[in-house]
Each structure stands twice: as structure tokens, then as C-alpha cells.
Design a protein around this motif. Structure first.
Motif, PDB file in Angstrom:
ATOM      1  N   SER A  27      46.906  43.281  39.159  1.00 56.14           N
ATOM      2  CA  SER A  27      45.532  43.796  39.201  1.00 56.14           C
ATOM      3  C   SER A  27      44.538  42.686  39.540  1.00 56.14           C
ATOM      4  O   SER A  27      43.542  42.919  40.233  1.00 56.14           O
ATOM      5  N   LEU A  28      44.809  41.460  39.076  1.00 57.74           N
ATOM      6  CA  LEU A  28      43.927  40.340  39.396  1.00 57.74           C
ATOM      7  C   LEU A  28      43.957  40.033  40.892  1.00 57.74           C
ATOM      8  O   LEU A  28      42.925  39.729  41.498  1.00 57.74           O
ATOM      9  N   VAL A  29      45.137  40.125  41.486  1.00 53.91           N
ATOM     10  CA  VAL A  29      45.272  39.885  42.922  1.00 53.91           C
ATOM     11  C   VAL A  29      44.460  40.912  43.701  1.00 53.91           C
ATOM     12  O   VAL A  29      43.732  40.572  44.643  1.00 53.91           O
ATOM     13  N   LEU A  30      44.560  42.176  43.305  1.00 53.74           N
ATOM     14  CA  LEU A  30      43.819  43.232  44.002  1.00 53.74           C
ATOM     15  C   LEU A  30      42.310  43.057  43.846  1.00 53.74           C
ATOM     16  O   LEU A  30      41.549  43.234  44.797  1.00 53.74           O
ATOM     17  N   GLU A  31      41.869  42.717  42.654  1.00 56.16           N
ATOM     18  CA  GLU A  31      40.432  42.525  42.415  1.00 56.16           C
ATOM     19  C   GLU A  31      39.907  41.344  43.221  1.00 56.16           C
ATOM     20  O   GLU A  31      38.843  41.434  43.859  1.00 56.16           O
ATOM     21  N   ALA A  32      40.632  40.240  43.209  1.00 50.39           N
ATOM     22  CA  ALA A  32      40.174  39.048  43.924  1.00 50.39           C
ATOM     23  C   ALA A  32      40.199  39.254  45.428  1.00 50.39           C
ATOM     24  O   ALA A  32      39.353  38.706  46.152  1.00 50.39           O
ATOM     25  N   ALA A  33      41.132  40.061  45.926  1.00 48.35           N
ATOM     26  CA  ALA A  33      41.266  40.287  47.370  1.00 48.35           C
ATOM     27  C   ALA A  33      40.026  40.940  47.972  1.00 48.35           C
ATOM     28  O   ALA A  33      39.772  40.810  49.173  1.00 48.35           O
ATOM     29  N   GLU A  34      39.237  41.610  47.146  1.00 55.42           N
ATOM     30  CA  GLU A  34      38.015  42.238  47.650  1.00 55.42           C
ATOM     31  C   GLU A  34      36.997  41.183  48.094  1.00 55.42           C
ATOM     32  O   GLU A  34      36.169  41.446  48.970  1.00 55.42           O
ATOM     33  N   TYR A  35      37.088  39.991  47.515  1.00 56.33           N
ATOM     34  CA  TYR A  35      36.086  38.956  47.786  1.00 56.33           C
ATOM     35  C   TYR A  35      36.680  37.731  48.489  1.00 56.33           C
ATOM     36  O   TYR A  35      35.942  36.807  48.825  1.00 56.33           O
ATOM     37  N   CYS A  36      37.998  37.727  48.702  1.00 53.62           N
ATOM     38  CA  CYS A  36      38.669  36.564  49.280  1.00 53.62           C
ATOM     39  C   CYS A  36      39.334  36.915  50.603  1.00 53.62           C
ATOM     40  O   CYS A  36      39.837  38.025  50.777  1.00 53.62           O
ATOM     41  N   LEU A  37      39.357  35.940  51.494  1.00 49.70           N
ATOM     42  CA  LEU A  37      40.084  36.110  52.735  1.00 49.70           C
ATOM     43  C   LEU A  37      41.563  36.317  52.469  1.00 49.70           C
ATOM     44  O   LEU A  37      42.225  37.121  53.112  1.00 49.70           O
ATOM     45  N   SER A  38      42.101  35.591  51.483  1.00 54.11           N
ATOM     46  CA  SER A  38      43.491  35.791  51.073  1.00 54.11           C
ATOM     47  C   SER A  38      43.649  35.355  49.625  1.00 54.11           C
ATOM     48  O   SER A  38      42.892  34.522  49.125  1.00 54.11           O
ATOM     49  N   VAL A  39      44.622  35.953  48.971  1.00 51.86           N
ATOM     50  CA  VAL A  39      44.966  35.594  47.590  1.00 51.86           C
ATOM     51  C   VAL A  39      46.454  35.300  47.568  1.00 51.86           C
ATOM     52  O   VAL A  39      47.262  36.158  47.932  1.00 51.86           O
ATOM     53  N   HIS A  40      46.823  34.091  47.168  1.00 53.32           N
ATOM     54  CA  HIS A  40      48.243  33.737  47.104  1.00 53.32           C
ATOM     55  C   HIS A  40      48.675  33.679  45.651  1.00 53.32           C
ATOM     56  O   HIS A  40      48.159  32.882  44.869  1.00 53.32           O
ATOM     57  N   GLN A  41      49.628  34.539  45.314  1.00 56.42           N
ATOM     58  CA  GLN A  41      50.247  34.487  43.995  1.00 56.42           C
ATOM     59  C   GLN A  41      51.566  33.745  44.148  1.00 56.42           C
ATOM     60  O   GLN A  41      52.400  34.108  44.970  1.00 56.42           O
ATOM     61  N   LEU A  42      51.742  32.686  43.375  1.00 59.70           N
ATOM     62  CA  LEU A  42      52.958  31.887  43.482  1.00 59.70           C
ATOM     63  C   LEU A  42      54.190  32.746  43.227  1.00 59.70           C
ATOM     64  O   LEU A  42      54.180  33.631  42.376  1.00 59.70           O
ATOM     65  N   ARG A  43      55.248  32.474  43.961  1.00 54.55           N
ATOM     66  CA  ARG A  43      56.483  33.249  43.789  1.00 54.55           C
ATOM     67  C   ARG A  43      57.163  32.901  42.467  1.00 54.55           C
ATOM     68  O   ARG A  43      57.753  33.765  41.823  1.00 54.55           O
ATOM     69  N   SER A  44      57.106  31.617  42.098  1.00 54.28           N
ATOM     70  CA  SER A  44      57.669  31.216  40.812  1.00 54.28           C
ATOM     71  C   SER A  44      56.622  31.392  39.719  1.00 54.28           C
ATOM     72  O   SER A  44      55.446  31.623  39.992  1.00 54.28           O
ATOM     73  N   ARG A  45      57.059  31.258  38.485  1.00 57.78           N
ATOM     74  CA  ARG A  45      56.216  31.660  37.354  1.00 57.78           C
ATOM     75  C   ARG A  45      54.893  30.904  37.268  1.00 57.78           C
ATOM     76  O   ARG A  45      53.845  31.492  37.003  1.00 57.78           O
TER      77      ARG A  45
END
Length: 324
Positions: A178-196
Motif C-alpha cells: 500500500s505504501l508503494v501505491l500511495e507513493a507512486a502517485e507522487y513519484c516518477l518511480s518507487v523501488h521496493q527492494l527485493r530482499s527484506r
């Protein structure tokens, strides 16, 4: 001012659109010639020149953005402020997460990324907590007292990115979706690390070199015996703790309702002795690897031995570098 931007080698100018703009037609005639000559001083760096800024006297103040084409349309009076602004990378903790990206850039031999940071082209924006990343990104464009009509908003989506941990404790777990989706509204891209987390990317040899006691070195050996999937989801700082409490034994862990069943299944194959060594993790100080000047990596050596880590972070850093 145009020549200053060109000399800095951060921006280049496409003369066709600029020379026919209302802004240039209102300037002295020698300005057009200056722009024409300056546009020849282009960068040949394959990773940059991916975003476009169009000067348009009819554009709203604060600009408008088309994310799909990475295009920002600006009123000329906004151009200097926008073109002078660094690319902002929103992170949970600027000190640790920013240091992680710079450490990896050095380890992977991406000196251009570090040079861009030192030149002020890239900046890390401290959110103060993972849950605040979307809010920090929103404030970049809309300010603290946002208006519904967006009268004072600025089109900074192409100037804003975000990077965050996955916090995933087993394959398929995605607690920060949900944080990724929320941030994507205001960011060109959002990278969530694959590892923990960022600690998951510290090479085994680097962890080993920072520890000295026999017990600590045994823990590193146990860590190295994990499968790649187990390493990806292992909590490097806290191990299998819930809060400050660690399960008394592997049997307690496997029976614990406080750990997801998928996480318990993932680590059920660990020998009891290895489970015990890894139960409490490596502590909060582990991320100091990234901040300690004495432990900065030697780019002439292959520091990042995990090919998946190297590929992921190299792609991320090249993407960031191509956005400013």
C-alpha cells in the motif's frame, strides 16, 4: 544562465523547440544564437537525457507533468527553479538508506552516481519513517497545506523517486504494497527492494570482517548456510524476535502463532544449532557498514558477490542516474 546549465553537464537543450518558443522570441536576438551554440555541448552519457522539460509561456505556474513520457511543461519563470533542483530520493532514513545507495554505487564501480550526489544533482529526502514516505513525496509537490484546487502545487513528479525496504518475511509477503501505491502517485518511480532490507545486501565477507569473536563468526557461518530464499527474507537485525523477545527454541518458533505459518515453514529446515545462532539476529548496528568511512568498499575488487543483488542495485542506480 543557459550556458551555466550546459557547462554543468546536467542538462542539454534541444534547439528546435526552444528556438521557436515564445520565451526566446521575446529575448534579444543574440540569445537565440547563444542557445544554438550551447545545445551542441550535449552529454554522451547513455544513462541520462531521459526526461524532457518544455518551456511554454501558456503553461500554468508550477508546471504540468506527463509521467508516461517523463515530460514536464513549465512557464519560463519556473524554469530556473526546476532545472536547478536536485532529483529527490525519498527514503525512510536518509543517513542509512542514502549511505546504502552510495556504498553500493562505489562497490559496483558506478562513480558517476557518487559524482552526481556530490555535485548536488541527487539528494536524499528523509521521510522519518517508512509509513511517512508517501507523505514526504506528496509534500514535495503539494506542500504542507495542500489546496484542493492545487493552485500552489508544483509538478515535481519527475524530480521525485522513492526507495524502501520490502520487509517481506516469506515469499509472496508484501506488507508495504500500500505504501508503494500511495507513493507512486507522487513519484516518477518507487523501488521496493527485493530482499527484506538494506542489511540483506551486506556481503557475507563484509559482515565477517566486521566481527571478531568466535561466537559471532559462528553466526556468520550459519547465515552463509541459509538458502538464497531464506537469506532474502531473514531479518538481519532481529532474527526471529517478536519485539525484544526471541522464541526459546526452534520448537517454540515453529509453534508460535506470532510468526506467519509461511515464515515458520521457510525456516523449518534449519538445523537446531543454526536456528539458535540466528535467532537474535545481528543487531541494529549492522547498517553502520554503510555509514562508516573506514569500511567503504574498494571498487577495484568484487565486493558484491551475489549476482542478483548486483544486478538489482546496478539497475536501480542507473535508473536514478537517468532521471535527473
Amino acid at each position: 544562465m543557459i550556458t551555466l546549465f550546459v557547462e554543468e553537464k546536467r542538462h542539454c537543450f534541444e534547439p528546435d523547440g526552444l528556438l521557436t518558443s515564445p520565451w526566446i522570441s521575446s529575448r534579444p536576438t543574440n540569445t537565440a544564437e547563444l542557445v544554438r551554440l550551447s545545445s551542441k555541448n550535449r552529454s554522451f552519457d547513455a544513462h541520462i537525457d531521459k526526461s524532457t522539460v518544455i518551456l511554454d509561456a501558456e503553461s500554468r505556474r508550477g508546471g504540468t507533468v506527463v509521467t508516461t513520457s517523463r515530460t514536464t511543461r513549465l512557464h519560463p519563470r519556473d524554469a530556473i527553479a526546476f532545472l536547478s533542483m536536485p532529483l529527490n530520493i525519498v527514503v525512510e532514513n536518509e543517513a542509512n538508506d542514502g549511505a546504502f545507495l552510495l556504498w553500493m554505487a562505489r562497490a559496483l564501480g558506478l562513480a558517476s552516481f557518487i559524482d552526481a550526489y556530490r555535485a548536488g544533482w541527487i539528494s536524499f529526502r528523509h521521510a522519518g519513517g517508512k509509513g511517512l514516505i508517501p507523505s514526504a513525496a506528496r509534500i514535495m509537490s503539494h506542500g504542507v497545506w495542500a489546496r484542493r484546487d492545487e493552485k500552489y502545487s508544483r509538478a515535481l513528479k519527475c524530480w521525485t523517486l522513492a526507495v524502501l525496504d520490502s520487509d517481506s518475511s516469506y515469499p509472496g509477503d508484501n506488507p508495504n504494497a500500500s505504501l508503494v501505491l500511495e507513493a507512486a502517485e507522487y513519484c516518477l518511480s518507487v523501488h521496493q527492494l527485493r530482499s527484506r532490507s538494506i542489511e540483506s545486501y551486506i556481503p557475507i565477507d563484509v559482515i565477517r570482517s566486521s566481527l571478531s569473536s568466535a561466537a559471532d563468526l559462528d553466526r556468520v557461518k550459519a547465515l552463509d548456510r541459509l538458502t538464497e530464499v531464506q537469506k532474502r527474507h531473514y531479518h538481519m537485525k532481529s532474527g526471529f524476535k517478536i519485539g525484544s523477545e526471541s522464541p526459546a527454541s526452534k520448537a517454540n518458533f515453529l509453534a508460535s502463532p506470532h510468526h506467519p505459518a509461511q515464515q515458520r515453514a521457510l525456516y523449518s529446515s534449519l538445523p537446531d544449532a543454526d536456528w539458535t545462532k540466528l535467532a537474535n539476529g545481528f543487531g541494529k548496528g549492522l547498517s553502520s557498514v554503510y555509514t562508516d568511512e573506514a569500511r567503504r568498499p574498494d571498487p577495484s575488487k568484487k565486493v558484491v558477490s551475489n549476482p542478483e543483488h548486483a544486478a538489482e542495485i546496478r539497475t536501480l542506480l542507473n535508473h536514478i542516474y537517468g532521471c535527473f
